[in-house]
Design an enzyme around this catalytic site. Structure first.
Site, PDB file in Angstrom:
ATOM      1  N   CYS A 111     -56.110  51.614 -24.733  1.00  0.00           N
ATOM      2  CA  CYS A 111     -55.505  51.151 -25.989  1.00  0.00           C
ATOM      3  C   CYS A 111     -55.031  49.706 -25.964  1.00  0.00           C
ATOM      4  O   CYS A 111     -55.439  48.909 -26.803  1.00  0.00           O
ATOM      5  CB  CYS A 111     -54.322  52.035 -26.356  1.00  0.00           C
ATOM      6  SG  CYS A 111     -54.835  53.600 -27.025  1.00  0.00           S
ATOM      7  N   THR A 139     -63.932  54.004 -31.422  1.00  0.00           N
ATOM      8  CA  THR A 139     -64.084  52.686 -32.057  1.00  0.00           C
ATOM      9  C   THR A 139     -64.140  51.650 -30.933  1.00  0.00           C
ATOM     10  O   THR A 139     -63.202  50.881 -30.751  1.00  0.00           O
ATOM     11  CB  THR A 139     -62.894  52.369 -33.002  1.00  0.00           C
ATOM     12  OG1 THR A 139     -61.671  52.543 -32.265  1.00  0.00           O
ATOM     13  CG2 THR A 139     -62.879  53.271 -34.210  1.00  0.00           C
ATOM     14  N   LYS A 177     -70.602  68.824 -24.343  1.00  0.00           N
ATOM     15  CA  LYS A 177     -69.135  68.826 -24.425  1.00  0.00           C
ATOM     16  C   LYS A 177     -68.632  70.088 -25.120  1.00  0.00           C
ATOM     17  O   LYS A 177     -67.689  70.744 -24.665  1.00  0.00           O
ATOM     18  CB  LYS A 177     -68.678  67.621 -25.259  1.00  0.00           C
ATOM     19  CG  LYS A 177     -68.144  66.473 -24.484  1.00  0.00           C
ATOM     20  CD  LYS A 177     -67.515  65.511 -25.468  1.00  0.00           C
ATOM     21  CE  LYS A 177     -66.893  64.340 -24.776  1.00  0.00           C
ATOM     22  NZ  LYS A 177     -66.257  63.438 -25.741  1.00  0.00           N
ATOM     23  N   GLU A 236     -52.143  57.650 -34.204  1.00  0.00           N
ATOM     24  CA  GLU A 236     -51.524  58.379 -33.081  1.00  0.00           C
ATOM     25  C   GLU A 236     -50.834  57.391 -32.156  1.00  0.00           C
ATOM     26  O   GLU A 236     -51.231  56.236 -32.076  1.00  0.00           O
ATOM     27  CB  GLU A 236     -52.583  59.199 -32.334  1.00  0.00           C
ATOM     28  CG  GLU A 236     -53.835  58.444 -31.908  1.00  0.00           C
ATOM     29  CD  GLU A 236     -53.697  57.680 -30.628  1.00  0.00           C
ATOM     30  OE1 GLU A 236     -52.790  58.014 -29.856  1.00  0.00           O
ATOM     31  OE2 GLU A 236     -54.477  56.743 -30.396  1.00  0.00           O
ATOM     32  N   PHE A 237     -49.818  57.878 -31.468  1.00  0.00           N
ATOM     33  CA  PHE A 237     -49.098  57.042 -30.498  1.00  0.00           C
ATOM     34  C   PHE A 237     -49.041  57.762 -29.157  1.00  0.00           C
ATOM     35  O   PHE A 237     -48.022  57.758 -28.470  1.00  0.00           O
ATOM     36  CB  PHE A 237     -47.685  56.727 -31.021  1.00  0.00           C
ATOM     37  CG  PHE A 237     -47.684  56.043 -32.359  1.00  0.00           C
ATOM     38  CD1 PHE A 237     -47.921  54.677 -32.454  1.00  0.00           C
ATOM     39  CD2 PHE A 237     -47.475  56.763 -33.520  1.00  0.00           C
ATOM     40  CE1 PHE A 237     -47.950  54.037 -33.691  1.00  0.00           C
ATOM     41  CE2 PHE A 237     -47.494  56.138 -34.756  1.00  0.00           C
ATOM     42  CZ  PHE A 237     -47.726  54.776 -34.848  1.00  0.00           C
ATOM     43  N   GLY A 280     -53.405  48.034 -18.653  1.00  0.00           N
ATOM     44  CA  GLY A 280     -54.802  48.440 -18.789  1.00  0.00           C
ATOM     45  C   GLY A 280     -54.877  49.624 -19.719  1.00  0.00           C
ATOM     46  O   GLY A 280     -53.995  49.829 -20.545  1.00  0.00           O
ATOM     47  N   ARG A 324     -60.416  53.014 -17.527  1.00  0.00           N
ATOM     48  CA  ARG A 324     -60.754  51.965 -18.487  1.00  0.00           C
ATOM     49  C   ARG A 324     -59.772  50.792 -18.388  1.00  0.00           C
ATOM     50  O   ARG A 324     -58.572  50.963 -18.495  1.00  0.00           O
ATOM     51  CB  ARG A 324     -60.791  52.519 -19.911  1.00  0.00           C
ATOM     52  CG  ARG A 324     -62.074  53.294 -20.178  1.00  0.00           C
ATOM     53  CD  ARG A 324     -62.066  53.915 -21.530  1.00  0.00           C
ATOM     54  NE  ARG A 324     -61.163  55.058 -21.592  1.00  0.00           N
ATOM     55  CZ  ARG A 324     -60.960  55.779 -22.695  1.00  0.00           C
ATOM     56  NH1 ARG A 324     -61.568  55.465 -23.809  1.00  0.00           N
ATOM     57  NH2 ARG A 324     -60.140  56.803 -22.666  1.00  0.00           N
ATOM     58  N   ALA A 332     -42.353  45.363 -14.539  1.00  0.00           N
ATOM     59  CA  ALA A 332     -43.350  44.379 -14.104  1.00  0.00           C
ATOM     60  C   ALA A 332     -44.389  45.064 -13.230  1.00  0.00           C
ATOM     61  O   ALA A 332     -44.107  46.064 -12.566  1.00  0.00           O
ATOM     62  CB  ALA A 332     -42.658  43.256 -13.327  1.00  0.00           C
TER      63      ALA A 332
HETATM   64  C1  UDX Z   1     -50.489  53.326 -24.971  1.00  0.00           C
HETATM   65  C2  UDX Z   1     -49.308  53.515 -25.939  1.00  0.00           C
HETATM   66  O1  UDX Z   1     -48.097  53.717 -25.182  1.00  0.00           O
HETATM   67  C3  UDX Z   1     -49.557  54.663 -26.883  1.00  0.00           C
HETATM   68  O2  UDX Z   1     -48.500  54.773 -27.815  1.00  0.00           O
HETATM   69  C4  UDX Z   1     -50.865  54.398 -27.595  1.00  0.00           C
HETATM   70  O3  UDX Z   1     -51.174  55.401 -28.507  1.00  0.00           O
HETATM   71  C5  UDX Z   1     -52.004  54.228 -26.607  1.00  0.00           C
HETATM   72  O4  UDX Z   1     -51.678  53.163 -25.700  1.00  0.00           O
HETATM   73  P1  UDX Z   1     -51.344  54.477 -22.715  1.00  0.00           P
HETATM   74  O5  UDX Z   1     -52.441  53.461 -22.734  1.00  0.00           O
HETATM   75  O6  UDX Z   1     -51.673  55.895 -22.432  1.00  0.00           O
HETATM   76  O7  UDX Z   1     -50.561  54.474 -24.120  1.00  0.00           O
HETATM   77  O8  UDX Z   1     -50.299  54.060 -21.592  1.00  0.00           O
HETATM   78  P2  UDX Z   1     -48.881  53.383 -21.457  1.00  0.00           P
HETATM   79  O9  UDX Z   1     -47.993  54.309 -20.727  1.00  0.00           O
HETATM   80  O10 UDX Z   1     -48.378  52.853 -22.725  1.00  0.00           O
HETATM   81  O11 UDX Z   1     -49.243  52.193 -20.438  1.00  0.00           O
HETATM   82  C6  UDX Z   1     -50.210  51.204 -20.778  1.00  0.00           C
HETATM   83  C7  UDX Z   1     -50.343  50.173 -19.679  1.00  0.00           C
HETATM   84  O12 UDX Z   1     -49.183  49.366 -19.603  1.00  0.00           O
HETATM   85  C8  UDX Z   1     -50.528  50.761 -18.277  1.00  0.00           C
HETATM   86  O13 UDX Z   1     -51.465  49.964 -17.590  1.00  0.00           O
HETATM   87  C9  UDX Z   1     -49.150  50.651 -17.635  1.00  0.00           C
HETATM   88  O14 UDX Z   1     -49.171  50.575 -16.243  1.00  0.00           O
HETATM   89  C10 UDX Z   1     -48.673  49.348 -18.266  1.00  0.00           C
HETATM   90  N1  UDX Z   1     -47.205  49.237 -18.335  1.00  0.00           N
HETATM   91  C11 UDX Z   1     -46.486  50.063 -19.147  1.00  0.00           C
HETATM   92  C12 UDX Z   1     -46.564  48.267 -17.573  1.00  0.00           C
HETATM   93  O15 UDX Z   1     -47.200  47.497 -16.841  1.00  0.00           O
HETATM   94  N2  UDX Z   1     -45.195  48.151 -17.695  1.00  0.00           N
HETATM   95  C13 UDX Z   1     -44.467  48.955 -18.501  1.00  0.00           C
HETATM   96  O16 UDX Z   1     -43.240  48.761 -18.550  1.00  0.00           O
HETATM   97  C14 UDX Z   1     -45.128  49.955 -19.251  1.00  0.00           C
END
Ligand code: UDX
Length: 441
Positions: free
Chosen positions: A262, A86, A35, A150-151, A259, A330, A254
């Site tokens: 996180c 983790t 990496k 982090e967010f 997935g 994932r 909806a």
């Molecule tokens: C999320 C958090 O938003 C972020 O702050 C955190 O640090 C990591 O987890 P991420 O997993 O990248 O980020 O994606 P996100 O855009 O939040 O979507 C997560 C899942 O929820 C996806 O599967 C998405 O399709 C789903 N989702 C999201 C919905 O089904 N409906 C929504 O309204 C929003």
């Protein structure tokens, strides 16, 4: 400030590159030699829009380095960010093995006062655990422990890093808070709110934020089920409730269930943490159950669209990643969907702009295609599973000609039901039973 970021996964790499862009001198460290070698050649191991540019710019300007030499990185840095994985254990709890290893290594090699910051999502109490590991090593120098969750959303991580809604700093002494403000100086001057609290609260903020967002998604997905039964339109219901500023319109889309790396992991981890403290976090437990149920329901939705039985049918999947702008598979809702359809005797053709390589490691028995039109060829239904922009404006007459039967199952409610009907499709989406009605905007 001289900073080491340990772990060059998704969070570590974005954090390292972002902190370098803020003017810090950053070394990103990983034990995976291949990496680091790839990063030193300018190759980015993950797909994240904009990351390659910020990595190459900061590397070229000498503020961003990649190394496998952890002891040297510890010695040369005032602040050490822990961003190692983790992963979930079989019981849902987070495996802290890598975090603990790093803490022991810091304890072994630190040669002055250090700021040790957890960036990985860690269970409440991990900050204290790291502190104890370092104190038990009997050092003359002090390690100040900070939780700085982090967010970052995949696909918009750079923007989220550069313009966050807030920066959370959980620390136990004022000097640590001051140093963190220095590290994030450009954000401070942009008047981004800083939430300064103790380590435990900061650790909980991360879980509470993800748990709450996941709750919104499971909630709207259950409203979608009701809409299908009662004759409502979930898009309208989401808009109708989301305009109430106390609720807010975000995360009310909806779909096929959440997935990613996180939400599933963090929601089950927070349920596990609660159980350890002899409390059943009932809402979170329900959010997880609903999400599993929603993912399973999508199998029936696809089967229903082709007459109730997918045996011997070919299903064309558009999108495999858990969301657009990422190659991440994932916990993607497409995994139980494809497995479920295959178990019922369906053949799967699929296309995703970025996630096909990762998908190949999961499914060998899927025919991977080069674009949406090739995927549709000879299929009995087209399923829109991930809302990539390139799927929003398809040439539907080409799609209709390619399909064996003109059936579209839209799991992301991207297409206009009336237009689909006018194009001659049998169109099924999520929570929009009243699809013939024209929606007012
Ligand atoms: C999320 C958090 O938003 C972020 O702050 C955190 O640090 C990591 O987890 P991420 O997993 O990248 O980020 O994606 P996100 O855009 O939040 O979507 C997560 C899942 O929820 C996806 O599967 C998405 O399709 C789903 N989702 C999201 C919905 O089904 N409906 C929504 O309204 C929003």
């Amino acid at each position: 400030m001289n900073i080491a970021v340990i772990g060059t996964g998704y969070v570590g790499l974005v954090t390292g590159a972002g902190l370098a862009d803020f003017g810090n001198d950053v070394v990103c460290v990983d034990i995976a030699v291949h990496k680091i070698e790839a990063l030193n050649r300018g190759e980015i191991p993950i797909y994240e829009p904009g990351l390659d540019k910020i990595v190459s710019r900061n590397a070229a300007e000498g503020r961003l380095h990649f190394s496998t030499d952890l002891p040297e990185a510890i010695r040369s840095s005032r602040a050490i960010f822990i961003a190692v994985g983790t992963p979930p254990k079989p019981d849902g709890s987070a495996d802290l093995r890598y975090v603990e290893d790093v803490a022991r290594t810091i304890a072994k090699y630190m040669d002055g006062p250090k700021l040790v910051i957890t960036k990985s999502t860690v269970p409440i109490g991990t900050g204290r655990l790291i502190e104890k590991i370092i104190i038990d090593a009997g050092h003359e120098h002090k390690a100040s422990i900070v939780s700085n969750p982090e967010f970052l959303r995949e696909g918009s991580a750079i923007e989220d890093f550069m313009k966050p809604d807030r920066v959370v700093i959980g620390a136990s002494d004022d000097e640590a808070v001051q140093l963190m403000k220095e590290i994030y100086a450009p954000l401070h001057s942009l008047e981004i709110p800083f939430v300064v609290t103790n380590v435990e609260s900061a650790e909980l903020i991360k879980y509470a934020a993800n748990g709450f967002l996941a709750t919104k998604i499971s909630f709207i997905n259950e409203i979608a089920v009701l809409c299908e039964r009662l004759g409502g339109d979930v898009q309208d219901v989401a808009r109708g409730i989301g305009l109430d500023s106390r609720i807010g319109s975000k995360f009310l889309q909806a779909g096929p269930g959440f997935g990613g790396s996180c939400f599933p992991k963090d929601t089950s981890a927070v349920a596990d943490i609660a159980r350890r403290y002899e409390y059943e976090f009932q809402i979170i437990e329900a959010v997880l159950r609903v999400n599993d149920d929603i993912k399973q329901r999508m199998i029936g939705k696809v089967a229903g669209a082709v007459g109730g039985d997918v045996k011997g049918k070919t299903i064309a999947m558009l999108g495999l990643a858990f969301k657009p702008e990422t190659d991440d598979m994932r916990d993607s809702p497409t995994i139980p969907l494809i497995r479920g359809l295959q178990a019922l005797g369906a053949t799967i053709r699929a296309y995703d702009p970025e996630a096909m390589e990762n998908s190949k490691a999961i499914f060998e028995d899927v025919t991977y295609c080069e674009d949406a039109y090739k995927t549709a060829e000879g299929a009995d239904a087209l399923v829109l599973a991930t809302e990539w922009n390139e799927f929003r404006a398809l040439n539907f007459s080409r799609i209709r000609k390619a399909l064996r039967q003109p059936v579209i199952v839209d799991l992301r409610n991207v297409y206009d039901p009336q237009r689909m009907k006018a194009e001659g499709f049998t169109y099924v989406s999520v929570g929009r039973s009243n699809e013939a009605r024209k929606r007012g905007v």
